[in-house]
Design an enzyme around this catalytic site. Sequence first.
Site, mmCIF file in Angstrom:
data_model
loop_
_atom_site.group_PDB
_atom_site.id
_atom_site.type_symbol
_atom_site.label_atom_id
_atom_site.label_comp_id
_atom_site.label_asym_id
_atom_site.label_seq_id
_atom_site.Cartn_x
_atom_site.Cartn_y
_atom_site.Cartn_z
ATOM 1 N N HIS A 48 0.814 -1.218 0.000
ATOM 2 C CA HIS A 48 0.000 0.000 0.000
ATOM 3 C C HIS A 48 0.845 1.263 0.000
ATOM 4 C CE1 HIS A 48 -3.784 -1.979 1.810
ATOM 5 N NE2 HIS A 48 -3.807 -1.957 0.505
ATOM 6 N N GLU A 64 -2.192 -14.791 -21.924
ATOM 7 C CA GLU A 64 -1.161 -14.649 -20.887
ATOM 8 C C GLU A 64 -0.791 -15.990 -20.265
ATOM 9 O OE1 GLU A 64 -2.603 -12.040 -17.778
ATOM 10 O OE2 GLU A 64 -4.644 -12.767 -17.973
ATOM 11 N N ASN A 108 3.239 -10.035 -18.720
ATOM 12 C CA ASN A 108 3.693 -10.262 -17.337
ATOM 13 C C ASN A 108 3.448 -11.715 -16.923
ATOM 14 O OD1 ASN A 108 3.921 -7.532 -17.503
ATOM 15 N ND2 ASN A 108 2.148 -7.078 -16.234
ATOM 16 N N ASP A 109 2.225 -12.171 -17.170
ATOM 17 C CA ASP A 109 1.922 -13.551 -16.800
ATOM 18 C C ASP A 109 2.452 -14.536 -17.835
ATOM 19 O OD1 ASP A 109 0.661 -13.641 -14.261
ATOM 20 O OD2 ASP A 109 -0.989 -12.505 -15.127
ATOM 21 N N CYS A 152 -0.571 -5.492 -23.465
ATOM 22 C CA CYS A 152 -0.836 -4.659 -22.284
ATOM 23 C C CYS A 152 0.080 -5.013 -21.116
ATOM 24 C CB CYS A 152 -2.298 -4.747 -21.867
ATOM 25 S SG CYS A 152 -2.782 -6.406 -21.379
#
Length: 576
Positions: free
Chosen positions: A189, A431, A454-455, A502
């Site tokens: 966070h 992905e 990314n994945d 993306c």
Amino acid sequence: MQKLKGLGVSHGISIGKAVLKEIHPMTIPERRIEKECILRELERLDSAIEKVVSDIDHLIDEYAFSDVDREILHSHKLILQDPELRKNVSRILDENMVGLENAVHRHFSYAIDLFEKMDNAYYAERVSDYREVANRLLGHMMGYEDDILSKLHNDSILVLEEIPVSLLTKVSKKGIAGVVAEIGSRTSHSSIVARALGIPAVVGVENLLKSVSNDQELILDGYAGEVILSPSQQNITLYKHMIEQERYRSEQLLKLVDLPAKTKDGVRINLRCNIELPDELAHVKRINADGIGLFRTEFIYIGDMELPSENEQFEQYKMIAEALKPNPVIIRTVDIGGDKLHASINLRHEENPNLGCRGIRLSLRNPEMFHAQLKAILRASHYGNIKVMFPMVSSLDELLRAKQHMNECMNELRKNEIPFDEEIKLGVMIEVPSAAMISDTLAQHCDFFSIGTNDLIQYTLAVDRTSENVTDYYNPYHPAIMHLITLIVQNARKYNLPVSVCGEMASDRDFVPILLGLGITELSVNPGSLLIIKEFISKIDSSILVDLVLDILDQITSKNVQKTIVRWRDKYGIKV
Ligand code: PEP
Ligand code: MG
């Protein structure tokens, strides 16, 4: 001079003086109490909770927080107001006859211990919330006064063990040069908030508190994730120069805002943004992106304790679609699971959540939640150019089932005469390696692909994208990745299916020429990288990219892929 290495979680460079936030070694009094004192101790607890909650309320009122900040502070209030806290403390008092501070300390230590053992990124991040709440509550009960704010100035670099979000929001109003912490991750966070507040930050710096002293001169490099202690004059001059360049560069980049993204020879590239929260809309508009290429909707789910209703979602999607019309907004249905969890979705504990019930699998198992989201998206599609896409698809069966749900939602809306875009485009995120391998089939059942690199890298190379232990294996230059992306694009081309990228690769200047060379004309990038990528694209002549791609596909090692990219840039004099 000494250099400490960490993780740059919020970009920017600053030069300043260290202000150490001492970690109070909170000595919890070992007081014993009599049975008749329990009630009084509980009254003390109630009034301490009331005070800390009102402090948080005060903070929320006083500062113009973003929705993310407010959510976090709200979650701290919920921890304090959880009836379990009072119940547990009362039980500990009763069973152990210890003082209130000790009972509160035991309650929080137990919870923190439990979360730490869960080996799950969501709960790991809750640990810092619990620590912060415990410190606040105990600090209040034991009368600790945090006078850190009075010590901070514009050129202060705050040095601490872990960044409490509430402190970060307070210090940002005062204006500080940066923050550096011993503990933290990119997705915690406080890192998210540091980025949103534009405070340069480096976390995960081992032995930080042992190495830095108050007032020591520091250079903080939020790009490289480095902290230089007592820098030489030469270093200071160098970094001052970099700060100047940074300023100049952002001014230059801002000049590109109104220009379309085009290669040197005029090929128009659609450059869109990835967003996590509706709050980011203002930034997307400011930089004049060609729409949103990936709206990671799970973040609107994750922030709250309750799942957002269909109507709440509809309002958010509609607002974004209207604001960006006629540019597209590609809404990805929730990708909860893996490292992104939600308090109110009861996921079974999984040893390996990244290979578990995540993304479309979770939506298919929770039809009520899935329908609420699909109907919200469909209803909002009436107000702008919305497209929908499914995450983590690994088989044709999943795609067909998801489409079946979509049809059911459409029929329900038609029956109720609620308008939506009957031509709404439906895409699949590619992905997972199996989806890449069957992309020929998937292409015949959807309207577009969006490659989630990314994945795709994580699953193809069998490497956890969040683990610090295997970062060197997370290698986007791997020839297998180059071949898989090529395969996806070739299969899409057979059916004239648009393909965008993306994942982070679209924001990386090493890979943009390869993606364009493959014929991709849609990229969705982090808002912070959009103008940099736009500028870079304008330096590339698309006619020379096919040779680059052929050359890349001939390489059999990651090193050579990387070398080929650099060689190509040098040959054509393209600077990054
Ligand atoms: C991806 O996997 O590349 C992607 C864009 O999705 P996320 O990062 O949200 O998993
Ligand atoms: Mg993904």
